[in-house]
Design a protein around this motif. Structure first.
Motif, mmCIF file in Angstrom:
data_model
loop_
_atom_site.group_PDB
_atom_site.id
_atom_site.type_symbol
_atom_site.label_atom_id
_atom_site.label_comp_id
_atom_site.label_asym_id
_atom_site.label_seq_id
_atom_site.Cartn_x
_atom_site.Cartn_y
_atom_site.Cartn_z
ATOM 1 N N VAL A 106 -24.220 27.421 -22.295
ATOM 2 C CA VAL A 106 -23.892 25.611 -22.868
ATOM 3 C C VAL A 106 -22.953 25.236 -22.441
ATOM 4 C CG1 VAL A 106 -24.424 24.665 -24.757
ATOM 5 C CG2 VAL A 106 -25.352 27.078 -24.803
ATOM 6 N N TYR A 107 -23.297 23.948 -21.784
ATOM 7 C CA TYR A 107 -23.087 22.700 -21.427
ATOM 8 C C TYR A 107 -22.607 21.460 -22.371
ATOM 9 C CZ TYR A 107 -20.801 18.819 -18.605
ATOM 10 O OH TYR A 107 -19.995 17.726 -17.830
ATOM 11 N N VAL A 108 -21.516 20.985 -22.618
ATOM 12 C CA VAL A 108 -21.573 20.138 -23.541
ATOM 13 C C VAL A 108 -21.064 18.853 -22.691
ATOM 14 C CG1 VAL A 108 -20.976 19.567 -25.959
ATOM 15 C CG2 VAL A 108 -21.500 21.766 -25.586
ATOM 16 N N GLY A 109 -21.779 18.051 -22.787
ATOM 17 C CA GLY A 109 -21.075 16.741 -22.148
ATOM 18 C C GLY A 109 -20.032 15.759 -22.787
ATOM 19 N N THR A 110 -19.560 14.800 -22.413
ATOM 20 C CA THR A 110 -18.727 13.796 -22.453
ATOM 21 C C THR A 110 -19.458 12.751 -23.564
ATOM 22 O OG1 THR A 110 -17.216 13.559 -20.387
ATOM 23 C CG2 THR A 110 -16.980 11.949 -21.920
ATOM 24 N N ASN A 111 -18.603 12.590 -24.551
ATOM 25 C CA ASN A 111 -18.366 12.361 -25.854
ATOM 26 C C ASN A 111 -20.569 12.966 -26.338
ATOM 27 O OD1 ASN A 111 -16.800 10.134 -26.126
ATOM 28 N ND2 ASN A 111 -18.190 9.057 -23.844
ATOM 29 N N ALA A 112 -20.084 13.988 -26.102
ATOM 30 C CA ALA A 112 -21.682 14.921 -26.424
ATOM 31 C C ALA A 112 -21.422 15.337 -28.502
ATOM 32 C CB ALA A 112 -22.532 15.829 -26.031
ATOM 33 N N ALA A 113 -21.977 15.360 -29.306
ATOM 34 C CA ALA A 113 -21.912 16.112 -30.181
ATOM 35 C C ALA A 113 -22.817 17.009 -30.716
ATOM 36 C CB ALA A 113 -22.022 14.370 -31.762
ATOM 37 N N VAL A 114 -23.270 18.107 -29.539
ATOM 38 C CA VAL A 114 -23.782 18.735 -29.881
ATOM 39 C C VAL A 114 -24.099 19.779 -31.211
ATOM 40 C CG1 VAL A 114 -25.197 20.725 -28.859
ATOM 41 C CG2 VAL A 114 -23.967 19.141 -27.439
ATOM 42 N N SER A 115 -24.665 20.654 -32.042
ATOM 43 C CA SER A 115 -24.892 20.985 -33.260
ATOM 44 C C SER A 115 -25.119 22.473 -32.928
ATOM 45 C CB SER A 115 -25.296 20.902 -34.394
ATOM 46 O OG SER A 115 -24.430 19.512 -34.611
ATOM 47 N N ILE A 116 -24.200 23.647 -32.354
ATOM 48 C CA ILE A 116 -24.950 25.078 -32.086
ATOM 49 C C ILE A 116 -24.352 25.495 -33.138
ATOM 50 C CG2 ILE A 116 -24.443 26.241 -30.059
ATOM 51 C CD1 ILE A 116 -22.681 24.264 -28.199
ATOM 52 N N VAL A 117 -25.320 26.166 -33.539
ATOM 53 C CA VAL A 117 -25.275 26.993 -35.214
ATOM 54 C C VAL A 117 -26.427 28.064 -34.689
ATOM 55 C CG1 VAL A 117 -25.624 26.604 -37.542
ATOM 56 C CG2 VAL A 117 -25.114 24.000 -36.207
ATOM 57 N N TYR A 128 -15.956 27.876 -15.443
ATOM 58 C CA TYR A 128 -15.115 27.552 -16.919
ATOM 59 C C TYR A 128 -15.890 28.102 -17.852
ATOM 60 C CZ TYR A 128 -11.396 25.877 -13.053
ATOM 61 O OH TYR A 128 -10.813 25.532 -12.194
ATOM 62 N N GLY A 129 -16.143 28.599 -19.116
ATOM 63 C CA GLY A 129 -16.919 28.267 -20.263
ATOM 64 C C GLY A 129 -17.825 29.449 -19.971
ATOM 65 N N GLY A 130 -17.280 30.675 -19.593
ATOM 66 C CA GLY A 130 -18.794 31.574 -19.331
ATOM 67 C C GLY A 130 -20.010 30.850 -20.978
ATOM 68 N N GLY A 131 -19.416 31.373 -21.840
ATOM 69 C CA GLY A 131 -20.293 31.210 -23.120
ATOM 70 C C GLY A 131 -20.335 29.357 -23.030
ATOM 71 N N ILE A 132 -19.651 28.355 -23.759
ATOM 72 C CA ILE A 132 -19.896 27.324 -23.619
ATOM 73 C C ILE A 132 -18.384 26.653 -23.306
ATOM 74 C CG2 ILE A 132 -19.636 25.537 -25.435
ATOM 75 C CD1 ILE A 132 -20.433 27.527 -27.238
ATOM 76 N N PHE A 133 -18.471 25.353 -23.406
ATOM 77 C CA PHE A 133 -17.370 24.244 -22.396
ATOM 78 C C PHE A 133 -18.063 23.525 -22.670
ATOM 79 C CE2 PHE A 133 -16.608 21.445 -19.568
ATOM 80 C CZ PHE A 133 -14.891 21.235 -18.845
ATOM 81 N N CYS A 134 -16.976 22.943 -23.523
ATOM 82 C CA CYS A 134 -16.740 21.271 -23.847
ATOM 83 C C CYS A 134 -15.437 20.243 -23.320
ATOM 84 C CB CYS A 134 -15.919 21.593 -25.204
ATOM 85 S SG CYS A 134 -16.774 22.700 -26.446
ATOM 86 N N ALA A 135 -17.146 19.323 -22.611
ATOM 87 C CA ALA A 135 -16.322 18.682 -22.148
ATOM 88 C C ALA A 135 -14.854 17.437 -23.026
ATOM 89 C CB ALA A 135 -17.209 17.601 -21.279
#
Length: 452
Positions: free
Chosen positions: A239-250, A261-268
């Motif tokens: 999962v890629y989470v972009g700049t100013n993104a507020a994704v809910s990964i639950v 960078y971030g094989g599982g999740i990357f937070c920009a």
């Protein structure tokens, strides 16, 4: 159908007559406020309503189900107005308008109209051959409901505020990106009203977000998904989470994803995702299960991060005080259900925002999986409970526990060489051995004829 309140005839709720359900005059005489009927009210939780008003009225208040709304905007001629409504609910919604004359005291006239929102269900593949075709046809607030099966496609929500979900069914719905880009894309400002629930998301390959790409300024909700075998050239294999993104990964399971960078999740930078109740395992070595860039601030807790050879998390965010770093003890290769000894059982957060009611396979959440008389949700996409591990006969199992399963247990009893690459069918608790602990589990399940 004159309601007797001095207002024009209008059938707002479409029942064939204009009656008290449309209009209710609390005081008479008063200012006539006309709600302009919408031919097709938007199916989201917000909507702008418009109307007309006599000349000279410049102050109005609007409430939806008792909650103040606004602001109210007037036209240049002060004879038409509009007002945004937020918080519409499925079914009936009461809109109350009070208006004041600009030179006299409040006249105190209010009317009530009924607005209705009803999401449409778009069935895949019964009505639409592909998930993307259903998304293209959907309106805000609709539900794309996907039956189990293999869907070889890459989907994009295209700004639609909709729910795309697998049916509550034991069988899997698989979205296979065939290495042709991100499997799922959110890149048009989607909010928390854009939901992806219940899928296996696999075989994506993209510069960023091999499995799921959440672009800048997006905030979709990802629940109950198994995100596996995806690759990003740079950031966010799963999962890629972009700049100013507020994704809910639950309540997701991520396994064997890879990226620089971030094989599982990357937070920009400047992102603020919610990352809770997930299991992340076996990301590419050196990439970290979760990579948090500077100035990112994820709400990261109640996760199980496990990699026997690689790193877990880097950046300005730790694991969280309630997180684990333990082998989740999956049932077996490709089967991401939990076995009875998994530390992820009853270790999630029941109060997590957007916690799904059911798991990926339609089972209830918040069970007492570890039998300590306290029910608590599990980490990952699959809730443990009533698993029937002892149904071990045959490659597809036969949904009961009987003499055939006893025979399999007897044939493997005493083995201590069980590994993920060479598993033992009778290693029911996943500890690498077939011994008395597995025999106890078999005894508990013996006689069951309706294994899930």
């Amino acid at each position: 159908g004159d309601c007797g309140c001095g207002l024009p005839d209008i059938d707002t709720d479409g029942d064939g007559t204009d009656d008290e359900e449309e209009w209710e005059a609390l005081t008479d005489p008063g200012i006539a406020v006309l709600i302009t009927q919408k031919e097709s009210p938007t199916k989201t939780s917000f909507q702008t309503i418009e109307g007309t008003i006599p000349l000279g009225v410049t102050d109005m208040t609007v409430a939806l189900n008792g909650t103040p709304q606004g602001p109210v905007s007037f036209s240049d001629t002060d004879t038409t107005w509009s007002c945004p409504l937020t918080g519409l609910i499925p079914g009936s919604n009461a809109v109350t308008i009070e208006a004041e004359n600009n030179v006299t005291e409040s006249i105190g006239y209010a009317v009530t109209t009924i607005l209705r929102i009803a999401p449409k269900i778009l069935a895949v593949p019964a009505e639409y051959a592909t998930i993307q075709l259903a998304i293209n046809e959907a309106d805000h607030g609709d539900i794309v409901q996907v039956s189990p099966g293999l869907y070889e496609e890459n989907i994009n929500f295209n700004g639609k505020l909709i729910t795309v979900t697998k049916t509550a069914d034991e069988a899997d719905a698989i979205i296979d990106g065939q290495l042709g880009g991100s499997v799922v894309t959110f890149d048009s400002g989607e909010t928390e009203m854009a939901v992806l629930n219940g899928f296996i998301v696999k075989n994506g390959w993209a510069p960023r977000g091999g499995g799921i790409y959440c672009g800048d300024n997006t905030s979709p909700v990802l629940t109950n998904n198994t995100i596996i075998n995806n690759t990003a050239d740079f950031e966010g294999g799963g999962v890629y989470v972009g700049t100013n993104a507020a994704v809910s990964i639950v309540s997701n399971t991520l396994d064997s994803n890879s990226a620089l960078y971030g094989g599982g999740i990357f937070c920009a930078p400047w992102s603020g995702p919610i990352i809770e109740n997930n299991i992340l395992t076996n990301s590419s070595i050196g990439s970290y299960e979760i990579w948090v860039q500077a100035n990112a601030a994820p709400a990261n807790d109640y996760n199980d991060l496990w990699n026997s050879e690689g790193e877990l998390i880097t950046g300005p965010s730790g694991l969280g005080g309630n997180s684990l770093s333990a082998d989740p003890l999956y049932v077996g290769p490709g089967d991401y259900r939990l076995t009875a000894s998994s530390a992820a059982i009853d270790s999630g957060h029941d109060g997590s925002l957007f916690l799904p009611v059911l798991d990926q396979n339609g089972r209830p959440r918040i069970l007492d999986g570890d039998e300590d008389l306290i029910s608590q949700t599990d980490m990952g996409a699959n809730e443990f409970g009533d698993l029937c591990e002892s149904d071990i006969s045959g490659s597809e199992n036969d949904f009961d526990v009987d003499g055939v399963d006893i025979y399999t247990m007897a044939a493997e009893y005493g083995r201590s060489d069980c590994t993920p690459s060479s598993p033992c069918m009778a290693d029911l608790n996943g500890d690498g051995r077939v011994n008395e602990d597995d025999l106890i589990l078999l005894a508990d399940d013996l006689g069951r004829a309706t294994c899930p």
